[in-house]
Write a protein that holds these residues in place. Structure first.
Motif, PDB file in Angstrom:
ATOM      1  N   PRO A 263       0.830  -1.215   0.000  1.00  0.00           N
ATOM      2  CA  PRO A 263       0.000   0.000   0.000  1.00  0.00           C
ATOM      3  C   PRO A 263       0.861   1.260   0.000  1.00  0.00           C
ATOM      4  CG  PRO A 263       0.029  -1.023   2.178  1.00  0.00           C
ATOM      5  CD  PRO A 263       0.710  -1.985   1.250  1.00  0.00           C
ATOM      6  N   ASP A 264       0.327   2.336  -0.582  1.00  0.00           N
ATOM      7  CA  ASP A 264       1.063   3.598  -0.636  1.00  0.00           C
ATOM      8  C   ASP A 264       1.135   4.290   0.716  1.00  0.00           C
ATOM      9  OD1 ASP A 264       1.607   3.392  -3.370  1.00  0.00           O
ATOM     10  OD2 ASP A 264      -0.328   4.262  -3.908  1.00  0.00           O
ATOM     11  N   LYS A 274      10.303  -3.599   8.921  1.00  0.00           N
ATOM     12  CA  LYS A 274      10.087  -3.713  10.363  1.00  0.00           C
ATOM     13  C   LYS A 274       8.607  -3.577  10.680  1.00  0.00           C
ATOM     14  CE  LYS A 274      14.476  -4.010  11.036  1.00  0.00           C
ATOM     15  NZ  LYS A 274      15.067  -5.344  11.354  1.00  0.00           N
ATOM     16  N   GLY A 275       8.183  -4.295  11.710  1.00  0.00           N
ATOM     17  CA  GLY A 275       6.789  -4.201  12.131  1.00  0.00           C
ATOM     18  C   GLY A 275       6.012  -5.466  11.807  1.00  0.00           C
ATOM     19  N   ASP A 276       4.720  -5.440  12.131  1.00  0.00           N
ATOM     20  CA  ASP A 276       3.869  -6.621  11.987  1.00  0.00           C
ATOM     21  C   ASP A 276       2.822  -6.451  10.896  1.00  0.00           C
ATOM     22  OD1 ASP A 276       3.200  -9.256  12.857  1.00  0.00           O
ATOM     23  OD2 ASP A 276       1.408  -8.447  13.819  1.00  0.00           O
ATOM     24  N   SER A 277       3.001  -5.477  10.012  1.00  0.00           N
ATOM     25  CA  SER A 277       2.055  -5.316   8.915  1.00  0.00           C
ATOM     26  C   SER A 277       2.272  -6.410   7.871  1.00  0.00           C
ATOM     27  CB  SER A 277       2.216  -3.940   8.268  1.00  0.00           C
ATOM     28  OG  SER A 277       3.476  -3.835   7.637  1.00  0.00           O
ATOM     29  N   PHE A 278       1.256  -6.621   7.031  1.00  0.00           N
ATOM     30  CA  PHE A 278       1.345  -7.620   5.955  1.00  0.00           C
ATOM     31  C   PHE A 278       2.526  -7.308   5.040  1.00  0.00           C
ATOM     32  CE2 PHE A 278      -1.249  -9.673   2.261  1.00  0.00           C
ATOM     33  CZ  PHE A 278      -0.376 -10.746   2.268  1.00  0.00           C
ATOM     34  N   SER A 279       2.667  -6.039   4.642  1.00  0.00           N
ATOM     35  CA  SER A 279       3.757  -5.674   3.731  1.00  0.00           C
ATOM     36  C   SER A 279       5.116  -5.880   4.377  1.00  0.00           C
ATOM     37  CB  SER A 279       3.599  -4.218   3.279  1.00  0.00           C
ATOM     38  OG  SER A 279       3.634  -3.334   4.388  1.00  0.00           O
ATOM     39  N   ALA A 280       5.241  -5.566   5.662  1.00  0.00           N
ATOM     40  CA  ALA A 280       6.529  -5.744   6.342  1.00  0.00           C
ATOM     41  C   ALA A 280       6.922  -7.213   6.406  1.00  0.00           C
ATOM     42  CB  ALA A 280       6.458  -5.153   7.753  1.00  0.00           C
ATOM     43  N   ARG A 281       5.949  -8.090   6.671  1.00  0.00           N
ATOM     44  CA  ARG A 281       6.266  -9.521   6.721  1.00  0.00           C
ATOM     45  C   ARG A 281       6.679 -10.040   5.354  1.00  0.00           C
ATOM     46  NH1 ARG A 281       1.773  -9.500  10.159  1.00  0.00           N
ATOM     47  NH2 ARG A 281       0.387 -10.169   8.494  1.00  0.00           N
ATOM     48  N   LEU A 282       6.035  -9.537   4.298  1.00  0.00           N
ATOM     49  CA  LEU A 282       6.428  -9.939   2.947  1.00  0.00           C
ATOM     50  C   LEU A 282       7.828  -9.437   2.607  1.00  0.00           C
ATOM     51  CD1 LEU A 282       3.165  -9.318   0.889  1.00  0.00           C
ATOM     52  CD2 LEU A 282       4.294 -11.513   1.222  1.00  0.00           C
ATOM     53  N   ILE A 283       8.110  -8.178   2.924  1.00  0.00           N
ATOM     54  CA  ILE A 283       9.406  -7.591   2.588  1.00  0.00           C
ATOM     55  C   ILE A 283      10.537  -8.321   3.328  1.00  0.00           C
ATOM     56  CG2 ILE A 283      10.806  -5.495   2.766  1.00  0.00           C
ATOM     57  CD1 ILE A 283       8.185  -3.909   2.349  1.00  0.00           C
ATOM     58  N   SER A 311      12.863   0.558 -10.164  1.00  0.00           N
ATOM     59  CA  SER A 311      12.722   1.780  -9.373  1.00  0.00           C
ATOM     60  C   SER A 311      11.450   1.753  -8.532  1.00  0.00           C
ATOM     61  CB  SER A 311      12.717   3.004 -10.299  1.00  0.00           C
ATOM     62  OG  SER A 311      13.967   3.158 -10.939  1.00  0.00           O
ATOM     63  N   THR A 312      10.346   1.273  -9.130  1.00  0.00           N
ATOM     64  CA  THR A 312       9.088   1.178  -8.387  1.00  0.00           C
ATOM     65  C   THR A 312       9.210   0.183  -7.244  1.00  0.00           C
ATOM     66  OG1 THR A 312       7.866   1.672 -10.420  1.00  0.00           O
ATOM     67  CG2 THR A 312       6.615   0.747  -8.582  1.00  0.00           C
ATOM     68  N   LEU A 313       9.828  -0.958  -7.518  1.00  0.00           N
ATOM     69  CA  LEU A 313      10.015  -1.959  -6.464  1.00  0.00           C
ATOM     70  C   LEU A 313      10.849  -1.389  -5.329  1.00  0.00           C
ATOM     71  CD1 LEU A 313       9.770  -4.944  -5.494  1.00  0.00           C
ATOM     72  CD2 LEU A 313      11.925  -5.380  -6.690  1.00  0.00           C
ATOM     73  N   THR A 314      11.951  -0.719  -5.670  1.00  0.00           N
ATOM     74  CA  THR A 314      12.836  -0.161  -4.652  1.00  0.00           C
ATOM     75  C   THR A 314      12.127   0.891  -3.820  1.00  0.00           C
ATOM     76  OG1 THR A 314      14.751  -0.559  -6.083  1.00  0.00           O
ATOM     77  CG2 THR A 314      15.031   1.016  -4.296  1.00  0.00           C
ATOM     78  N   ARG A 315      11.284   1.690  -4.454  1.00  0.00           N
ATOM     79  CA  ARG A 315      10.556   2.716  -3.721  1.00  0.00           C
ATOM     80  C   ARG A 315       9.598   2.107  -2.699  1.00  0.00           C
ATOM     81  NH1 ARG A 315       9.088   5.295  -7.755  1.00  0.00           N
ATOM     82  NH2 ARG A 315       6.957   4.578  -8.091  1.00  0.00           N
TER      83      ARG A 315
END
Length: 487
Positions: A263-264, A274-283, A311-315
């Motif tokens: 998510p943006d 870092k953290g317990d969000s869905f995106s953080a666990r994936l990263i 570039s989009t992935l890195t951002r």
């Protein structure tokens, strides 16, 4: 006719006692001595099989179709296996759980395992009309033969309740394996928009809950696998591959997945992993050492939802997490990292520019990430020039570190924090930085010289530093031996 109807499976005879059932059978036997009026007895009828019978037949068919081309060809071409397995799947979906030993989930699982075998072996069958087919054309032909079952497979995934606490259990896990065998170009044509939305929601929920259940902390090795002993690195990648395939062929599905996975409006007050969000666990899985298959499939999924744009992935994930994936695919370092042109969140002004990032010839993910992180840390700690100082103080909280994806810290906050540190805490922080420089030098990440030692650290402090360093290295070696055995 009434006797035949009552004695059918599920008929009223199930409420009779033994004497009543015997009397009914004797009456039917007597009436059946003459053919007149006995059409109900002699007419062939396709009665529904019980759960026990369906389970047994599907289990036997699953076992006899394991990489047996001749049997699979006969079942598909001569005995209408595709239609028959479809009847079993639809029958089970229509039935409500009845509490019997052979449950709906058990029958569905056996039928899906049997179907999986059929789809895996089918492209290997030599048919007269497909002699000159390429491998891709054979796969497409298989998809067409089984395409009538696709809506039923999707229905199983979106209607059967997920198991708890681990949702990646049969029959859902088997349905995902079957779905992986469908050519996505064919699948996209046969699933409605509402079905696809519901399917994506279920699949992402399964992925989210599985990661949370099996890897529920920031630590890499919080759990070895699933609760039933299944290796997580074997059972999770098929689900991730299905999501990747769906995202690769549909712009709408890709956008929906990106909004859910990356998510943006992510929290950039700390590194994105870092953290317990869905995106953080994936990263975090992008740099996983223990689960290499998950690392590769998750990285590819996030790359696809980012339009395969480095570039989009890195951002969205930070270069430190994407470095290994990008370098292994010879995609190099995105310009947004080397030019330090990460956008400022909700601000069109340009962030303070950094000096040139280092490059590394190593293809090891952790090596590339560490090199970039070390340089970014050094640059971030360098004092700003006079032309940048005002802008840095005003916008430091909105400038994004391209390595971690987090906001750069406010310089005034750093000065305030250091002012509150004791001399002992400052010495500990300095020792941590010295340790970082030495680690980079020893592991070959970069040719980093320890600035404090170069300046001539006092002998007592230097000896203490190296004694502590040697002790830490010994503890790390002992921990590795404990986890993986002595090499």
């Amino acid at each position: 006719d009434a006797l035949v109807q009552d004695l059918k499976e599920g008929g009223i005879a199930k409420n009779w006692n033994e004497r009543e059932r015997v009397s009914a059978l004797q009456a039917l036997k007597t009436l059946g001595r003459a053919t007149e009026g006995c059409d109900s007895i002699f007419t062939e009828e396709r009665s529904q099989l019980s759960n026990e019978s369906q389970f047994l037949f599907c289990r036997i068919l699953f076992l006899v179709t394991i990489d047996t081309i001749t049997i699979v060809k006969s079942l598909i071409d001569d005995y209408h296996a595709v239609d028959n397995v479809g009847v079993v799947l639809k029958t089970q979906l229509a039935r409500s759980p009845d509490g019997t030993m052979f449950t709906q989930s058990m029958v569905l699982s056996e039928a899906l395992k049997y179907l999986f075998n059929l789809m895996v072996v089918d492209p290997k069958i030599e048919r007269s009309g497909e002699v000159n087919f390429t491998e891709q054309e054979k796969t497409q032909a298989t998809g067409k033969r089984f395409q009538s079952l696709l809506p039923t497979i999707v229905s199983i995934l979106i209607t059967i309740p997920l198991s708890k606490p681990n949702p990646l259990e049969p029959p859902h896990s088997h349905a995902i394996h079957v779905l992986l065998n469908f050519p996505i170009s064919t699948s996209a044509l046969l699933v409605t928009r509402s079905q696809q939305a519901a399917l994506l929601n279920v699949l992402t929920n399964i992925l989210d809950v599985t990661l949370k259940h099996s890897l529920n902390t920031d630590e890499e090795a919080s759990t070895d696998g699933l609760s039933n002993g299944t290796d997580l690195d074997e059972i999770l990648p098929p689900l991730i591959l299905v999501l990747t395939n769906i995202a690769a062929v549909g712009a709408e599905a890709k956008a929906a997945l990106k909004a859910r996975l990356l998510p943006d409006d992510v929290d950039r007050s700390r590194p994105l992993d870092k953290g317990d969000s869905f995106s953080a666990r994936l990263i975090r899985r992008m740099t996983s050492v223990r689960f290499p298959q998950i690392r590769e499939t998750v990285s590819q999924l996030l790359f696809v939802v980012c339009d395969e744009n480095p570039s989009t992935l890195t951002r969205h994930v930070g270069y430190g997490n994407a470095a290994g994936f990008l370098m292994n695919r010879n995609l190099g370092v995105p310009d947004s990292v080397t030019d330090s042109q990460f956008e400022e969140i909700n601000d069109e002004a340009e962030a303070p520019r950094q000096t040139t990032m280092p490059t590394s010839t190593s293809s090891t993910p952790t090596t590339a990430a560490a090199a970039a992180t070390a340089k970014a840390t050094t640059t971030a700690q360098s004092p700003p020039t006079s032309s940048q100082s005002t802008m840095s103080n005003r916008r430091a909280s909105t400038a994004v570190n391209p390595i971690t994806g987090a906001y750069y810290p406010d310089p005034s906050a750093i000065r305030t924090a250091m002012a509150d540190m004791t001399e002992e805490e400052k010495e500990e922080e300095a020792a941590r930085l010295l340790d970082m420089f030495d680690r980079m030098r020893r592991t070959g990440v970069m040719e980093a010289r320890n600035p404090a030692l170069e300046a001539g650290l006092r002998e007592r402090e230097r000896d203490r530093y190296y004694d502590e360093q040697e002790q830490r290295e010994q503890e790390e070696e002992e921990e590795l031996e404990r986890m993986y055995g002595k090499v």
